[in-house]
Write a protein that holds these residues in place. Structure first.
Motif, PDB file in Angstrom:
ATOM      1  N   HIS A   1       5.975  -6.354  11.040  1.00 33.04           N
ATOM      2  CA  HIS A   1       5.518  -7.627  10.508  1.00 33.04           C
ATOM      3  C   HIS A   1       5.805  -7.688   9.011  1.00 33.04           C
ATOM      4  CE1 HIS A   1       3.548  -8.688  14.273  1.00 33.04           C
ATOM      5  NE2 HIS A   1       3.067  -7.455  14.312  1.00 33.04           N
ATOM      6  N   PHE A   2       5.938  -8.897   8.529  1.00 41.10           N
ATOM      7  CA  PHE A   2       6.404  -9.063   7.151  1.00 41.10           C
ATOM      8  C   PHE A   2       5.388  -8.540   6.140  1.00 41.10           C
ATOM      9  CE2 PHE A   2       6.736 -11.713   3.299  1.00 41.10           C
ATOM     10  CZ  PHE A   2       8.017 -11.347   2.903  1.00 41.10           C
ATOM     11  N   LEU A   3       4.132  -8.916   6.289  1.00 40.07           N
ATOM     12  CA  LEU A   3       3.133  -8.534   5.295  1.00 40.07           C
ATOM     13  C   LEU A   3       2.913  -7.017   5.229  1.00 40.07           C
ATOM     14  CD1 LEU A   3       1.195  -9.519   3.164  1.00 40.07           C
ATOM     15  CD2 LEU A   3      -0.545  -9.843   4.939  1.00 40.07           C
ATOM     16  N   PRO A   4       2.732  -6.290   6.362  1.00 44.18           N
ATOM     17  CA  PRO A   4       2.610  -4.835   6.260  1.00 44.18           C
ATOM     18  C   PRO A   4       3.838  -4.171   5.636  1.00 44.18           C
ATOM     19  CG  PRO A   4       1.860  -5.574   8.394  1.00 44.18           C
ATOM     20  CD  PRO A   4       2.509  -6.746   7.745  1.00 44.18           C
ATOM     21  N   LEU A   5       5.037  -4.700   5.947  1.00 42.47           N
ATOM     22  CA  LEU A   5       6.246  -4.114   5.379  1.00 42.47           C
ATOM     23  C   LEU A   5       6.289  -4.310   3.872  1.00 42.47           C
ATOM     24  CD1 LEU A   5       8.808  -2.624   6.282  1.00 42.47           C
ATOM     25  CD2 LEU A   5       9.956  -4.836   6.374  1.00 42.47           C
ATOM     26  N   VAL A   6       5.870  -5.486   3.404  1.00 41.76           N
ATOM     27  CA  VAL A   6       5.817  -5.725   1.962  1.00 41.76           C
ATOM     28  C   VAL A   6       4.807  -4.796   1.298  1.00 41.76           C
ATOM     29  CG1 VAL A   6       5.200  -7.431   0.200  1.00 41.76           C
ATOM     30  CG2 VAL A   6       6.624  -8.107   2.129  1.00 41.76           C
ATOM     31  N   CYS A   7       3.656  -4.604   1.928  1.00 41.10           N
ATOM     32  CA  CYS A   7       2.630  -3.709   1.368  1.00 41.10           C
ATOM     33  C   CYS A   7       3.146  -2.280   1.288  1.00 41.10           C
ATOM     34  CB  CYS A   7       1.358  -3.785   2.202  1.00 41.10           C
ATOM     35  SG  CYS A   7       0.525  -5.390   2.133  1.00 41.10           S
ATOM     36  N   PHE A   8       3.806  -1.809   2.338  1.00 39.96           N
ATOM     37  CA  PHE A   8       4.365  -0.461   2.314  1.00 39.96           C
ATOM     38  C   PHE A   8       5.431  -0.322   1.227  1.00 39.96           C
ATOM     39  CE2 PHE A   8       3.283  -0.085   7.066  1.00 39.96           C
ATOM     40  CZ  PHE A   8       2.036   0.410   6.756  1.00 39.96           C
ATOM     41  N   GLY A   9       6.240  -1.349   1.063  1.00 39.11           N
ATOM     42  CA  GLY A   9       7.244  -1.310   0.011  1.00 39.11           C
ATOM     43  C   GLY A   9       6.625  -1.264  -1.373  1.00 39.11           C
ATOM     44  N   LEU A  10       5.564  -2.021  -1.586  1.00 41.34           N
ATOM     45  CA  LEU A  10       4.880  -1.990  -2.884  1.00 41.34           C
ATOM     46  C   LEU A  10       4.235  -0.639  -3.138  1.00 41.34           C
ATOM     47  CD1 LEU A  10       3.248  -5.550  -2.906  1.00 41.34           C
ATOM     48  CD2 LEU A  10       5.279  -4.774  -4.155  1.00 41.34           C
ATOM     49  N   VAL A  11       3.667  -0.038  -2.085  1.00 42.88           N
ATOM     50  CA  VAL A  11       3.083   1.300  -2.234  1.00 42.88           C
ATOM     51  C   VAL A  11       4.146   2.309  -2.656  1.00 42.88           C
ATOM     52  CG1 VAL A  11       2.036   3.206  -0.960  1.00 42.88           C
ATOM     53  CG2 VAL A  11       1.169   0.888  -0.663  1.00 42.88           C
ATOM     54  N   VAL A  12       5.314   2.261  -2.025  1.00 47.06           N
ATOM     55  CA  VAL A  12       6.399   3.168  -2.394  1.00 47.06           C
ATOM     56  C   VAL A  12       6.830   2.941  -3.836  1.00 47.06           C
ATOM     57  CG1 VAL A  12       8.797   3.776  -1.907  1.00 47.06           C
ATOM     58  CG2 VAL A  12       7.197   3.430  -0.023  1.00 47.06           C
ATOM     59  N   CYS A  13       6.911   1.682  -4.261  1.00 47.71           N
ATOM     60  CA  CYS A  13       7.299   1.382  -5.643  1.00 47.71           C
ATOM     61  C   CYS A  13       6.268   1.906  -6.640  1.00 47.71           C
ATOM     62  CB  CYS A  13       7.482  -0.122  -5.811  1.00 47.71           C
ATOM     63  SG  CYS A  13       8.911  -0.793  -4.936  1.00 47.71           S
ATOM     64  N   ILE A  14       4.976   1.735  -6.329  1.00 46.57           N
ATOM     65  CA  ILE A  14       3.935   2.193  -7.245  1.00 46.57           C
ATOM     66  C   ILE A  14       3.945   3.713  -7.359  1.00 46.57           C
ATOM     67  CG2 ILE A  14       1.429   2.322  -7.588  1.00 46.57           C
ATOM     68  CD1 ILE A  14       1.240  -0.435  -6.296  1.00 46.57           C
ATOM     69  N   ILE A  15       4.058   4.413  -6.230  1.00 43.28           N
ATOM     70  CA  ILE A  15       4.107   5.876  -6.264  1.00 43.28           C
ATOM     71  C   ILE A  15       5.361   6.348  -7.008  1.00 43.28           C
ATOM     72  CG2 ILE A  15       4.287   7.937  -4.838  1.00 43.28           C
ATOM     73  CD1 ILE A  15       2.617   6.532  -2.727  1.00 43.28           C
ATOM     74  N   GLY A  16       6.477   5.672  -6.787  1.00 45.23           N
ATOM     75  CA  GLY A  16       7.696   6.033  -7.507  1.00 45.23           C
ATOM     76  C   GLY A  16       7.557   5.837  -9.001  1.00 45.23           C
ATOM     77  N   GLN A  17       6.905   4.736  -9.414  1.00 45.48           N
ATOM     78  CA  GLN A  17       6.660   4.517 -10.842  1.00 45.48           C
ATOM     79  C   GLN A  17       5.791   5.634 -11.423  1.00 45.48           C
ATOM     80  OE1 GLN A  17       7.328   1.743 -13.030  1.00 45.48           O
ATOM     81  NE2 GLN A  17       8.816   0.896 -11.602  1.00 45.48           N
ATOM     82  N   PHE A  18       4.760   6.032 -10.697  1.00 48.11           N
ATOM     83  CA  PHE A  18       3.861   7.086 -11.170  1.00 48.11           C
ATOM     84  C   PHE A  18       4.606   8.417 -11.315  1.00 48.11           C
ATOM     85  CE2 PHE A  18       0.893  10.560 -10.419  1.00 48.11           C
ATOM     86  CZ  PHE A  18      -0.110  10.278 -11.340  1.00 48.11           C
ATOM     87  N   ILE A  19       5.418   8.782 -10.310  1.00 47.40           N
ATOM     88  CA  ILE A  19       6.172  10.034 -10.371  1.00 47.40           C
ATOM     89  C   ILE A  19       7.191   9.996 -11.501  1.00 47.40           C
ATOM     90  CG2 ILE A  19       7.795  11.486  -9.100  1.00 47.40           C
ATOM     91  CD1 ILE A  19       6.351  10.684  -6.536  1.00 47.40           C
ATOM     92  N   TRP A  20       7.848   8.873 -11.644  1.00 42.64           N
ATOM     93  CA  TRP A  20       8.880   8.733 -12.662  1.00 42.64           C
ATOM     94  C   TRP A  20       8.300   8.904 -14.071  1.00 42.64           C
ATOM     95  CZ3 TRP A  20      13.809   6.430 -10.921  1.00 42.64           C
ATOM     96  CH2 TRP A  20      14.805   6.467 -11.910  1.00 42.64           C
ATOM     97  N   LEU A  21       7.100   8.345 -14.281  1.00 37.61           N
ATOM     98  CA  LEU A  21       6.534   8.346 -15.630  1.00 37.61           C
ATOM     99  C   LEU A  21       5.795   9.641 -15.945  1.00 37.61           C
ATOM    100  CD1 LEU A  21       5.947   6.818 -18.257  1.00 37.61           C
ATOM    101  CD2 LEU A  21       3.955   5.803 -17.132  1.00 37.61           C
ATOM    102  N   HIS A  22       4.963  10.139 -15.025  1.00 36.93           N
ATOM    103  CA  HIS A  22       4.072  11.254 -15.340  1.00 36.93           C
ATOM    104  C   HIS A  22       4.664  12.607 -14.960  1.00 36.93           C
ATOM    105  CE1 HIS A  22       0.697   8.666 -16.438  1.00 36.93           C
ATOM    106  NE2 HIS A  22       1.045   7.893 -15.399  1.00 36.93           N
ATOM    107  N   LEU A  23       5.495  12.692 -13.977  1.00 38.82           N
ATOM    108  CA  LEU A  23       6.073  13.970 -13.581  1.00 38.82           C
ATOM    109  C   LEU A  23       7.448  14.190 -14.182  1.00 38.82           C
ATOM    110  CD1 LEU A  23       4.980  14.158  -9.825  1.00 38.82           C
ATOM    111  CD2 LEU A  23       3.834  15.105 -11.841  1.00 38.82           C
ATOM    112  N   LEU A  24       8.280  13.157 -14.160  1.00 42.16           N
ATOM    113  CA  LEU A  24       9.613  13.279 -14.736  1.00 42.16           C
ATOM    114  C   LEU A  24       9.635  12.995 -16.234  1.00 42.16           C
ATOM    115  CD1 LEU A  24      11.764  11.596 -11.924  1.00 42.16           C
ATOM    116  CD2 LEU A  24      11.265  14.020 -12.256  1.00 42.16           C
ATOM    117  N   LYS A  25       8.528  12.461 -16.750  1.00 44.31           N
ATOM    118  CA  LYS A  25       8.405  12.168 -18.182  1.00 44.31           C
ATOM    119  C   LYS A  25       9.505  11.228 -18.672  1.00 44.31           C
ATOM    120  CE  LYS A  25       4.915  14.984 -18.457  1.00 44.31           C
ATOM    121  NZ  LYS A  25       3.537  14.470 -18.619  1.00 44.31           N
ATOM    122  N   ARG A  26       9.811  10.246 -17.861  1.00 43.00           N
ATOM    123  CA  ARG A  26      10.810   9.255 -18.230  1.00 43.00           C
ATOM    124  C   ARG A  26      10.245   7.856 -18.041  1.00 43.00           C
ATOM    125  NH1 ARG A  26      16.367  11.456 -15.276  1.00 43.00           N
ATOM    126  NH2 ARG A  26      16.447  13.503 -16.323  1.00 43.00           N
TER     127      ARG A  26
END
Length: 239
Positions: free
Chosen positions: A95-120
């Motif tokens: 379904h469209f809404l769950p897929l969008v939510c999962f995509g946003l979750v992946v983006c948020i986790i990726g932003q967190f890893i990119w900034l705090h773990l990779l220090k970039r």
């Protein structure tokens, strides 16, 4: 007439000469790289009176390059992406809404890893405002044009045109019952990425075939018009 040459021999020699010229002309036009200029009839007998190349009719630019497979990697990527979306929603029952939510979750986790773990500094994701304005403007223009056409058909009083439009809408409604809205969009998307490039490659053959079919349809419509439609009374047009 010289001796030894009969009228039959003279006719046979003429026919042989014409046959040799025809074969040499055919073989030369088939194997030669240079093409003879198209005749006036071939230029006029184009689908819908087309005079411009297919590339220019599609607007040129990147969109025409994608539709006509000028860059095969980009065109194949776009078509594969649309196929993946259709498979996710149609076959895997996402379904469209769950897929969008999962995509946003992946983006948020990726932003967190990119900034705090990779220090970039993570890349900033932002769509231009002009994109949404252009999309809404285009959709609104096309919807208003379609509504104006339907209103014109309903108020004109032309029974023939009204019957054609109503029949087309009923046919579309019947086809829509066979598949959902997403499948119809996907079929149109695939057709937009296949039909233009096929027509650009085999335009002469397609034009001849379409005009042949249209000629038969027009002949049958003339018979229907003479036997049925002309007997239907039409109201007089307002001044």
């Amino acid at each position: 007439m010289p001796e030894g040459i009969t009228p039959e021999n003279l006719i046979n020699n003429i026919m042989d000469t014409l046959s040799d010229k025809h074969q040499s002309h055919s073989s030369g036009s088939f194997f030669s790289e240079e093409k003879s200029p198209p005749s006036v009839t071939a230029q006029i007998n184009k689908l819908f009176g087309r005079q411009k190349p297919v590339y220019n009719i599609l607007g040129g630019g990147k969109s025409a390059d994608v539709l006509l497979w000028r860059n095969k990697k980009i065109s194949a990527s776009v078509l594969c992406g649309a196929t993946a979306v259709w498979v996710l929603f149609e076959w895997l029952n996402y379904h469209f809404l769950p897929l969008v939510c999962f995509g946003l979750v992946v983006c948020i986790i990726g932003q967190f890893i990119w900034l705090h773990l990779l220090k970039r500094a993570p890349p900033r994701l932002k769509l231009p405002d002009e994109l949404f304005v252009n999309i809404s403007t285009t959709i609104g223009t096309e919807v208003n044009r379609a509504l104006g056409f339907l209103q014109h058909v309903g108020s004109r009083g032309d029974i023939k045109q009204l019957a054609i439009v109503v029949g087309s809408l009923l046919t579309a409604a019947i086809i829509a019952t066979w598949c959902n809205f997403l499948t119809i969009i996907y079929i149109g998307f695939v057709a937009a990425h296949t039909l233009p490039v096929v027509y650009e490659k085999y335009d002469d053959q397609i034009d001849n075939m379409v005009y042949s079919v249209l000629g038969k349809v027009q002949n049958n419509y003339s018979k229907l018009d003479a036997s049925v439609l002309r007997r239907i009374p039409t109201r007089k047009k307002f001044a």
